[in-house]
Scaffold this motif. Sequence first.
Motif, PDB file in Angstrom:
ATOM      1  N   LYS A 187      31.578  41.177  17.177  1.00 24.11           N
ATOM      2  CA  LYS A 187      31.972  40.277  18.257  1.00 24.11           C
ATOM      3  C   LYS A 187      33.450  39.907  18.174  1.00 24.11           C
ATOM      4  N   GLY A 188      34.073  40.193  17.030  1.00 22.86           N
ATOM      5  CA  GLY A 188      35.508  39.944  16.958  1.00 22.86           C
ATOM      6  C   GLY A 188      35.909  39.143  15.740  1.00 22.86           C
ATOM      7  N   SER A 189      37.149  38.620  15.767  1.00 25.35           N
ATOM      8  CA  SER A 189      37.718  37.913  14.634  1.00 25.35           C
ATOM      9  C   SER A 189      37.274  36.456  14.629  1.00 25.35           C
ATOM     10  N   VAL A 190      36.911  35.986  13.448  1.00 21.11           N
ATOM     11  CA  VAL A 190      36.463  34.609  13.311  1.00 21.11           C
ATOM     12  C   VAL A 190      37.130  34.011  12.086  1.00 21.11           C
ATOM     13  N   GLY A 191      37.911  32.949  12.266  1.00 23.36           N
ATOM     14  CA  GLY A 191      38.501  32.242  11.138  1.00 23.36           C
ATOM     15  C   GLY A 191      39.741  32.902  10.569  1.00 23.36           C
ATOM     16  N   THR A 192      40.347  32.237   9.591  1.00 26.14           N
ATOM     17  CA  THR A 192      41.537  32.743   8.925  1.00 26.14           C
ATOM     18  C   THR A 192      41.319  32.763   7.428  1.00 26.14           C
ATOM     19  N   GLU A 193      41.656  33.870   6.809  1.00 28.25           N
ATOM     20  CA  GLU A 193      41.555  34.008   5.360  1.00 28.25           C
ATOM     21  C   GLU A 193      42.958  33.870   4.781  1.00 28.25           C
ATOM     22  N   GLY A 194      43.100  32.974   3.793  1.00 27.98           N
ATOM     23  CA  GLY A 194      44.424  32.599   3.329  1.00 27.98           C
ATOM     24  C   GLY A 194      45.120  33.573   2.415  1.00 27.98           C
ATOM     25  N   GLY A 195      44.442  34.625   1.991  1.00 30.45           N
ATOM     26  CA  GLY A 195      45.105  35.622   1.168  1.00 30.45           C
ATOM     27  C   GLY A 195      44.876  35.469  -0.320  1.00 30.45           C
ATOM     28  N   THR A 196      44.226  34.377  -0.752  1.00 32.47           N
ATOM     29  CA  THR A 196      43.830  34.200  -2.152  1.00 32.47           C
ATOM     30  C   THR A 196      42.487  33.476  -2.179  1.00 32.47           C
ATOM     31  N   VAL A 197      41.866  33.482  -3.334  1.00 31.35           N
ATOM     32  CA  VAL A 197      40.626  32.735  -3.542  1.00 31.35           C
ATOM     33  C   VAL A 197      40.726  32.036  -4.897  1.00 31.35           C
ATOM     34  N   ASP A 198      39.838  31.083  -5.128  1.00 34.13           N
ATOM     35  CA  ASP A 198      39.816  30.369  -6.404  1.00 34.13           C
ATOM     36  C   ASP A 198      38.880  31.011  -7.418  1.00 34.13           C
ATOM     37  N   VAL A 199      37.836  31.670  -6.916  1.00 28.48           N
ATOM     38  CA  VAL A 199      36.828  32.287  -7.780  1.00 28.48           C
ATOM     39  C   VAL A 199      36.472  33.654  -7.217  1.00 28.48           C
ATOM     40  N   VAL A 200      36.367  34.642  -8.091  1.00 24.56           N
ATOM     41  CA  VAL A 200      35.863  35.968  -7.724  1.00 24.56           C
ATOM     42  C   VAL A 200      34.545  36.186  -8.461  1.00 24.56           C
ATOM     43  N   PHE A 201      33.478  36.477  -7.718  1.00 24.30           N
ATOM     44  CA  PHE A 201      32.200  36.852  -8.313  1.00 24.30           C
ATOM     45  C   PHE A 201      32.028  38.358  -8.195  1.00 24.30           C
ATOM     46  N   THR A 202      31.662  38.996  -9.280  1.00 24.78           N
ATOM     47  CA  THR A 202      31.237  40.394  -9.232  1.00 24.78           C
ATOM     48  C   THR A 202      29.790  40.461  -9.722  1.00 24.78           C
ATOM     49  N   CYS A 203      29.121  41.574  -9.408  1.00 17.67           N
ATOM     50  CA  CYS A 203      27.707  41.710  -9.758  1.00 17.67           C
ATOM     51  C   CYS A 203      27.429  42.910 -10.656  1.00 17.67           C
ATOM     52  N   GLU A 204      28.482  43.597 -11.064  1.00 19.88           N
ATOM     53  CA  GLU A 204      28.374  44.699 -12.027  1.00 19.88           C
ATOM     54  C   GLU A 204      29.580  44.633 -12.946  1.00 19.88           C
ATOM     55  N   GLU A 205      29.374  44.972 -14.213  1.00 20.40           N
ATOM     56  CA  GLU A 205      30.462  44.888 -15.182  1.00 20.40           C
ATOM     57  C   GLU A 205      31.609  45.825 -14.823  1.00 20.40           C
ATOM     58  N   ARG A 206      31.295  47.008 -14.262  1.00 21.42           N
ATOM     59  CA  ARG A 206      32.367  47.942 -13.897  1.00 21.42           C
ATOM     60  C   ARG A 206      33.241  47.351 -12.791  1.00 21.42           C
ATOM     61  N   CYS A 207      32.650  46.573 -11.891  1.00 19.58           N
ATOM     62  CA  CYS A 207      33.429  45.915 -10.832  1.00 19.58           C
ATOM     63  C   CYS A 207      34.292  44.810 -11.414  1.00 19.58           C
ATOM     64  N   TRP A 208      33.728  44.054 -12.357  1.00 17.92           N
ATOM     65  CA  TRP A 208      34.483  43.014 -13.055  1.00 17.92           C
ATOM     66  C   TRP A 208      35.701  43.620 -13.738  1.00 17.92           C
ATOM     67  N   ASP A 209      35.487  44.723 -14.447  1.00 13.44           N
ATOM     68  CA  ASP A 209      36.596  45.401 -15.123  1.00 13.44           C
ATOM     69  C   ASP A 209      37.651  45.872 -14.114  1.00 13.44           C
ATOM     70  N   ALA A 210      37.192  46.410 -12.969  1.00 15.98           N
ATOM     71  CA  ALA A 210      38.126  46.926 -11.966  1.00 15.98           C
ATOM     72  C   ALA A 210      38.973  45.811 -11.368  1.00 15.98           C
ATOM     73  N   VAL A 211      38.362  44.659 -11.107  1.00 20.72           N
ATOM     74  CA  VAL A 211      39.100  43.525 -10.551  1.00 20.72           C
ATOM     75  C   VAL A 211      40.138  43.025 -11.543  1.00 20.72           C
ATOM     76  N   ILE A 212      39.739  42.870 -12.792  1.00 16.47           N
ATOM     77  CA  ILE A 212      40.669  42.377 -13.812  1.00 16.47           C
ATOM     78  C   ILE A 212      41.834  43.354 -14.000  1.00 16.47           C
ATOM     79  N   GLU A 213      41.522  44.651 -14.065  1.00 21.03           N
ATOM     80  CA  GLU A 213      42.572  45.665 -14.218  1.00 21.03           C
ATOM     81  C   GLU A 213      43.544  45.623 -13.043  1.00 21.03           C
ATOM     82  N   ASP A 214      43.005  45.484 -11.828  1.00 19.81           N
ATOM     83  CA  ASP A 214      43.863  45.455 -10.651  1.00 19.81           C
ATOM     84  C   ASP A 214      44.762  44.225 -10.650  1.00 19.81           C
ATOM     85  N   LEU A 215      44.208  43.064 -10.994  1.00 19.16           N
ATOM     86  CA  LEU A 215      45.016  41.844 -11.040  1.00 19.16           C
ATOM     87  C   LEU A 215      46.117  41.973 -12.094  1.00 19.16           C
TER      88      LEU A 215
END
Length: 211
Positions: free
Chosen positions: A96-124
């Motif tokens: 239906k289109g665009s809803v809301g504004t995302e500020g470009g950062t978050v306070d908490v990142v949740f991952t649900c697999e350890e490989r994803c957790w590792d990938a996020v940390i490595e990227d940061l």
Amino acid sequence: MEAHLRLATANYPVISFGTGSNVRLPGPSISQPNVYAFNRTSYDSMYKELYVKDEHLYRANGVLELLDRNRGIKWGPERWQDWSIGLPRLTQTNDKGSVGTEGGTVDVVFTCEERCWDAVIEDLHQRGGKLNKPVHVINVGIIDNAKEALAGGSAILDLANCFQKALEEEEEKFGSGSQARDGFDDRVPEIIGEWEERWPALPVSWTLAWF
């Protein structure tokens, strides 16, 4: 996406990503997955394509149900490594289109697999923390099936609620400035420890990283 749905339904501002090179969905055999590109393929188009390919197969293995749910949550899958951190943008929840504004950062990142957790940390780490903004990266290990996803979504929402309560308590004491944020950051390990007692079947990992 179950955690995304639970958090969004509870009115938390939430965005979701994958970390792999492509989106891979089960196909007619293990060696024949359905592969789609991140950022360019909508959940609706995936649903329609697989429905035409073999409705019986993809309904029986739950893929159509999953895609039907996902297309009601957001337009399509995005890749974490392609996210322009610090750059505000409009967010799309569905066709239906665009809803809301995302500020470009978050306070908490949740991952649900350890490989994803590792990938996020490595990227940061590779991005270098140029914004000097802390972010808690938390992995809640969830088995990839519908039943476990429901339980995991509830557990992640519970943890988010505990974080929100702690932040509100710190802001009552110190206002909404850096002192309240520091107080919240200091309380996160204790909050996670208390949460683990309520959800002992879910393995959890945590680290503090930087945008």
